[in-house]
Enzyme design. Structure first.
Site, PDB file in Angstrom:
ATOM      1  N   HIS A 110       3.791  11.792  -2.612  1.00 15.72           N
ATOM      2  CA  HIS A 110       2.984  10.848  -3.390  1.00 15.72           C
ATOM      3  C   HIS A 110       3.127   9.468  -2.780  1.00 15.72           C
ATOM      4  O   HIS A 110       3.996   8.703  -3.203  1.00 15.72           O
ATOM      5  CB  HIS A 110       3.474  10.761  -4.845  1.00 15.72           C
ATOM      6  CG  HIS A 110       3.088  11.928  -5.689  1.00 15.72           C
ATOM      7  ND1 HIS A 110       3.643  12.134  -6.937  1.00 15.72           N
ATOM      8  CD2 HIS A 110       2.208  12.941  -5.489  1.00 15.72           C
ATOM      9  CE1 HIS A 110       3.111  13.228  -7.456  1.00 15.72           C
ATOM     10  NE2 HIS A 110       2.250  13.743  -6.603  1.00 15.72           N
ATOM     11  N   GLU A 140      12.733   5.656  10.979  1.00 20.25           N
ATOM     12  CA  GLU A 140      11.356   5.329  11.377  1.00 20.25           C
ATOM     13  C   GLU A 140      11.245   3.991  12.104  1.00 20.25           C
ATOM     14  O   GLU A 140      10.365   3.816  12.935  1.00 20.25           O
ATOM     15  CB  GLU A 140      10.446   5.348  10.147  1.00 20.25           C
ATOM     16  CG  GLU A 140      10.848   4.336   9.094  1.00 20.25           C
ATOM     17  CD  GLU A 140      10.249   4.626   7.717  1.00 20.25           C
ATOM     18  OE1 GLU A 140       9.895   5.779   7.462  1.00 20.25           O
ATOM     19  OE2 GLU A 140      10.147   3.691   6.909  1.00 20.25           O
TER      20      GLU A 140
END
Ligand code: NOJ
Length: 675
Positions: free
Chosen positions: A375, A480
């Site tokens: 989500h 990341e």
């Protein structure tokens, strides 16, 4: 002369109208003093009789010039104690002792319309928690807090590790190491080392229906609470009866002691979920790193990552190597264009045409691997809230048990609806509005048997004890960053600071395990600033009940001998011990598997190579162990030779010593198999 001192000493209590109450920790290591002086409330903290926190003020200012910081009189003083051991549903240690002495001071005021407030101190051998209670009372019902004045007065210019608050990128900053006198307004946990070798971490526990505590310097080595405001400047909107989160002070005489302290969890409420049989830690892979490398996209088109076919490839891989789940990002409509700006249009139940969710679920069931839902809200709370129930029902119907949520939005850019349904902009991720929203997203998820892995989350304050479906979260710079921008990568020391700062709040979904460290073809200007072996060690060092094997399957299949450690490493532990550590330099952690007698070790270092001598006295005395050692090769160096490694086996037992040879930004990972 001596008599004169005694007279002067006594005189101060007569001239300065002062009352003092003391409470010691169970083993008399730590002491708290509560002081009421001239109608004002203060506390101080000592360890073995020496100040750790000097006399510091307590209290609040409320709206409309209502002051809850002076004219206090003591109404009652109560002491109590607890010594219990409780079991974590999952965690880094199975049985946790909760042993404290409590002092509760009930205060009223010597003015017209007096208000009441209580201050509760819980004193542990590893630190202190204190909170304010605003009881139900005639003179205070609905009210707004405009300032909390709690201070922490340190005893010197301690070395401090901190990240700034109120900055654009939430909690995603590199930790600064500076003298205390140089710190900004900071998020918690914030960590200190004193010249006398004490380690202190200030944080909060059980952040509920309140705004987050940040800390601002007010001079004299003192930090003052700075509650994150709503868009209209109010800090907390509330009503009696209400309890503030616990303000926590963890204290240890070695850095690892902060990690072995469970004070934050102990100060949270016990588990409120009746059935926890569906809550399971585990490991996952996913359609994820390809997007960060730029070889796949979240949005539709030729490079769309979340296709049925690609997902099946990941399901095959996960099933072959025993992973519990496959995360798929970008399967739902709303990602096209600049997705960071798509908070108002994400759709949480409609797949893109090239993602056949029924087929993916059918295939996953056949392979015994679950889909991990996603989500990404873009911080579009209004849009997400409207769809939340349907979105969770949708995943529940498909048997999805874990959802990674995302709140990528910057600064105080979050919008909400006010009481009249108008859109208001200007909420922070760590303000009260979002604290309440994150909690709603968590408790609603529990109703649908869904575990949460939140990115861009509210900071961790031990809520996982009360709602064990709060599995893990991001809330710091993760892997990341190594794939982004120019020179944005995490420097070698980053992961030697995280365990003593961000992770003191709770687990982190760092997403370790990148094997193609240089990704020269995809992003030649970026790289991972570690050796290959350090990537393995992170699985043990950085605790998370849900760990990702973050790289592409083909990069694992190219190095199956190394990958075996990721396949073997558990994510649920019976016990955890820190063998050695210096914040920002190195750390070695050992953890015992909750489902076997095996132990696992992770040891990492910053840019300095080093030899760390360890004793194996954590092992069971009556057994021998086969140690499978994954270590940096003799010529390994993160900069010049990151792939040099050795995998070797040795028989070891209690009483043995070992020297871990860590290359610059290197690591060692060991599995000790009980024989
Ligand atoms: C940021 C998250 O940290 C990352 O894991 C995710 O892939 C993107 N947002 C998209 O949701």
């Amino acid at each position: 002369m001596r008599n004169l001192f005694i007279i002067l000493f006594l005189l101060q209590f007569i001239i300065i109208n002062s009352q003092v109450y003391k409470v010691n920790s169970p083993e008399n290591i730590i002491q708290v003093e509560f002081i009421l002086e001239e109608g004002k409330a203060y506390y101080s903290v000592q360890r073995f009789g020496k100040d750790v926190i000097g006399k510091s003020i307590l209290g609040y200012e409320l709206e409309n010039n209502v002051s809850l910081k002076d004219n206090f009189v003591i109404e009652a003083v109560n002491e109590s104690s607890l010594d219990e051991t409780w079991e974590q549903v999952w965690g880094e240690k199975r049985f946790i002792r909760n042993n404290y002495n409590e002092l509760k001071i009930d205060l009223s005021q010597s003015i017209d319309n007096p208000k009441k407030i209580s201050i509760v101190f819980r004193v542990y051998d590893d630190g202190v928690g204190f909170r304010y209670e605003f009881p139900e009372q005639n003179n205070l019902e609905k009210f707004n807090i405009i300032d909390e004045i709690t201070e922490f007065k340190f005893t010197g210019n301690h070395t401090s590790w901190w990240i700034p608050a109120y900055h654009w990128n939430r909690y995603e900053y590199l930790y600064e190491e500076t003298p205390l006198s140089k710190i900004d307004t900071v998020h918690t946990p914030v960590t200190f080392e004193t010249k006398n070798g004490l380690f202190i971490s200030i944080h909060e526990a059980a952040l509920t229906d309140f705004s987050s505590m940040t800390l601002e310097p007010v001079g004299d080595f003192t930090l003052k609470t700075n509650l994150v405001p709503w868009s209209d400047g109010i800090k907390v909107k509330t009503k009696t009866p209400i309890k503030s989160p616990w303000r926590t002070i963890q204290i240890a005489d070695n850095a690892g002691g902060l990690i072995e302290s469970y004070l934050i969890l102990n100060l949270n409420e016990p588990n409120k979920l009746e059935d926890v049989s569906w809550i399971k830690p585990g490991k996952y892979v996913g359609i994820w790193w390809g997007m960060h490398l730029g070889i796949e996209t979240w949005g539709s088109g030729e490079k769309h990552g979340a296709t049925t076919e690609n997902t099946k490839r990941y399901l095959d891989f996960a099933s072959k190597y025993g992973f519990d789940g496959v995360l798929v990002e970008g399967w739902n409509k709303g990602w096209d264009g600049d997705w960071i700006a798509n908070g108002d249009i994400f759709n949480f139940t409609e797949p893109y045409d090239d993602f056949d969710i029924d087929e993916v679920i059918r295939y996953g069931n056949e392979k015994g691997v679950r889909l991990i839902g996603h989500h990404e809200t873009g911080g579009g709370i209004i849009n997400y809230e409207k769809q939340m129930d349907d979105a969770y029902k949708f995943y529940e119907k498909y048997g999805v048990r874990a959802v990674k949520s995302g709140y990528v939005n910057h600064g105080n850019g979050i919008k909400r609806l006010d009481e009249n349904g108008n859109v208001v902009k200007g909420e922070w991720h760590h303000g009260q509005f979002m604290v309440e929203f994150y909690r709603k997203a968590l408790t609603e998820a529990a109703k649908h048997k869904i575990m949460i892995n939140a990115h861009e989350p509210i900071k961790a304050t031990g809520i996982r004890r009360t709602y064990p479906n709060m599995l893990t979260r991001e809330g710091a710079r993760g892997q990341e960053f190594n794939a982004w921008g120019e020179n944005q990568g995490n420097p070698p020391e980053h992961t030697t600071i995280l365990p003593f700062t961000r992770l003191l709040g709770g687990p982190m979904d760092f997403t370790p395990g990148i094997f193609d460290l240089l990704f020269e073809e995809e992003k030649p200007d970026n790289r991972v600033n570690t050796t290959l072996m350090k990537q393995l060690a992170l699985y043990v060092v950085l605790y998370s009940p849900l760990h990702m094997a973050a790289d592409l399957p083909e990069n694992y299949e190219a190095r199956l001998d190394v990958f075996q450690f990721i396949v073997d490493v558990p994510t649920d532990w019976e016990d955890t011990k820190v063998l050695n550590a210096e914040i920002g330099d190195y750390i070695t952690i050992v953890r015992r598997d909750r489902n076997s007698e095996d132990w696992f070790l992770g040891s990492i270092t910053d840019e300095e190579g080093r030899n760390l001598k360890i004793s194996l006295n954590f092992l069971d005395k009556n057994r021998t162990y086969k140690a499978q050692i994954y270590r940096d090769g003799n010529n390994a160096d993160w900069k010049t030779n990151p792939y040099d490694y050795v995998i070797e086996e040795k028989e070891v037992k209690f009483g043995n010593e070992m020297t871990l040879r860590l290359a610059p930004s290197g690591g060692t990972a060991i599995k000790f198999i009980a024989q």
